[in-house]
Motif scaffolding. Structure first.
Motif, PDB file in Angstrom:
ATOM      1  N   THR A  73      14.200   3.156  -0.479  1.00 20.71           N
ATOM      2  CA  THR A  73      15.386   2.422  -0.041  1.00 20.71           C
ATOM      3  C   THR A  73      15.151   1.816   1.331  1.00 20.71           C
ATOM      4  O   THR A  73      15.495   0.652   1.583  1.00 20.71           O
ATOM      5  CB  THR A  73      16.609   3.361  -0.019  1.00 20.71           C
ATOM      6  OG1 THR A  73      16.809   3.873  -1.333  1.00 20.71           O
ATOM      7  CG2 THR A  73      17.860   2.628   0.425  1.00 20.71           C
ATOM      8  N   GLN A  74      14.540   2.587   2.225  1.00 19.91           N
ATOM      9  CA  GLN A  74      14.233   2.068   3.561  1.00 19.91           C
ATOM     10  C   GLN A  74      13.206   0.942   3.489  1.00 19.91           C
ATOM     11  O   GLN A  74      13.319  -0.059   4.205  1.00 19.91           O
ATOM     12  CB  GLN A  74      13.707   3.190   4.456  1.00 19.91           C
ATOM     13  CG  GLN A  74      14.755   4.215   4.815  1.00 19.91           C
ATOM     14  CD  GLN A  74      14.170   5.418   5.547  1.00 19.91           C
ATOM     15  OE1 GLN A  74      12.957   5.587   5.621  1.00 19.91           O
ATOM     16  NE2 GLN A  74      15.047   6.250   6.068  1.00 19.91           N
ATOM     17  N   LEU A  75      12.202   1.104   2.628  1.00 24.57           N
ATOM     18  CA  LEU A  75      11.172   0.074   2.496  1.00 24.57           C
ATOM     19  C   LEU A  75      11.745  -1.229   1.948  1.00 24.57           C
ATOM     20  O   LEU A  75      11.296  -2.309   2.326  1.00 24.57           O
ATOM     21  CB  LEU A  75      10.031   0.565   1.608  1.00 24.57           C
ATOM     22  CG  LEU A  75       9.147   1.646   2.206  1.00 24.57           C
ATOM     23  CD1 LEU A  75       8.119   2.115   1.180  1.00 24.57           C
ATOM     24  CD2 LEU A  75       8.459   1.169   3.469  1.00 24.57           C
ATOM     25  N   LYS A 115       0.829  -1.197   0.000  1.00 19.44           N
ATOM     26  CA  LYS A 115       0.000   0.000   0.000  1.00 19.44           C
ATOM     27  C   LYS A 115       0.867   1.252   0.000  1.00 19.44           C
ATOM     28  O   LYS A 115       0.607   2.205  -0.743  1.00 19.44           O
ATOM     29  CB  LYS A 115      -0.923  -0.012   1.218  1.00 19.44           C
ATOM     30  CG  LYS A 115      -1.891   1.130   1.255  1.00 19.44           C
ATOM     31  CD  LYS A 115      -2.839   1.013   2.435  1.00 19.44           C
ATOM     32  CE  LYS A 115      -3.808   2.186   2.438  1.00 19.44           C
ATOM     33  NZ  LYS A 115      -4.729   2.115   3.573  1.00 19.44           N
ATOM     34  N   LYS A 116       1.909   1.262   0.815  1.00 21.17           N
ATOM     35  CA  LYS A 116       2.813   2.404   0.887  1.00 21.17           C
ATOM     36  C   LYS A 116       3.514   2.622  -0.458  1.00 21.17           C
ATOM     37  O   LYS A 116       3.606   3.751  -0.946  1.00 21.17           O
ATOM     38  CB  LYS A 116       3.839   2.180   2.001  1.00 21.17           C
ATOM     39  CG  LYS A 116       4.857   3.286   2.146  1.00 21.17           C
ATOM     40  CD  LYS A 116       4.209   4.586   2.573  1.00 21.17           C
ATOM     41  CE  LYS A 116       5.260   5.658   2.814  1.00 21.17           C
ATOM     42  NZ  LYS A 116       4.668   6.938   3.129  1.00 21.17           N
ATOM     43  N   ILE A 117       3.999   1.546  -1.045  1.00 24.28           N
ATOM     44  CA  ILE A 117       4.671   1.648  -2.343  1.00 24.28           C
ATOM     45  C   ILE A 117       3.700   2.143  -3.411  1.00 24.28           C
ATOM     46  O   ILE A 117       4.052   2.967  -4.247  1.00 24.28           O
ATOM     47  CB  ILE A 117       5.307   0.301  -2.733  1.00 24.28           C
ATOM     48  CG1 ILE A 117       6.487   0.009  -1.793  1.00 24.28           C
ATOM     49  CG2 ILE A 117       5.754   0.299  -4.191  1.00 24.28           C
ATOM     50  CD1 ILE A 117       7.046  -1.382  -1.900  1.00 24.28           C
ATOM     51  N   GLY A 118       2.472   1.685  -3.358  1.00 22.39           N
ATOM     52  CA  GLY A 118       1.458   2.147  -4.304  1.00 22.39           C
ATOM     53  C   GLY A 118       1.203   3.638  -4.188  1.00 22.39           C
ATOM     54  O   GLY A 118       1.089   4.344  -5.195  1.00 22.39           O
ATOM     55  N   SER A 119       1.135   4.143  -2.953  1.00 22.62           N
ATOM     56  CA  SER A 119       0.903   5.575  -2.778  1.00 22.62           C
ATOM     57  C   SER A 119       2.117   6.383  -3.237  1.00 22.62           C
ATOM     58  O   SER A 119       1.969   7.464  -3.814  1.00 22.62           O
ATOM     59  CB  SER A 119       0.551   5.900  -1.324  1.00 22.62           C
ATOM     60  OG  SER A 119       1.651   5.701  -0.473  1.00 22.62           O
TER      61      SER A 119
END
Length: 87
Positions: free
Chosen positions: A57-59, A9-13
């Protein structure tokens, strides 16, 4: 808690935000970007893109840890149970 779903979800946003920033940058270049306000906004978008790169990078690091935790859980579930014989 499904950590992979949260990461997705975070990557999608972040992807959606990147697309929006790219569109604004395209408009900036098409118009020539000569006025000061447009140049400042362009600089701010550039900084935000760098921040997003750092977040990604952190994700990636978190994703590796989450994946390994998920793998450990799966290995634990698939491990056969030892049953002691009653004497």
């Amino acid at each position: 808690m499904n950590h992979l779903a949260v990461l997705r979800k975070k990557i999608g946003s972040l992807r959606a935000e990147i697309a929006q920033l790219q569109e604004l940058n395209d408009r900036y270049w098409l118009r020539g970007g000569n006025d000061t306000q447009a140049q400042v906004a362009h600089g701010q978008r550039h900084e935000r893109l760098q921040q997003i790169q750092q977040e990604l990078t952190q994700l990636v690091g978190l994703g590796g840890r989450v994946r390994s935790v998920e793998q450990m859980k799966e290995q634990h579930r698939s491990r056969p149970f030892l049953i002691k014989k009653a004497s």
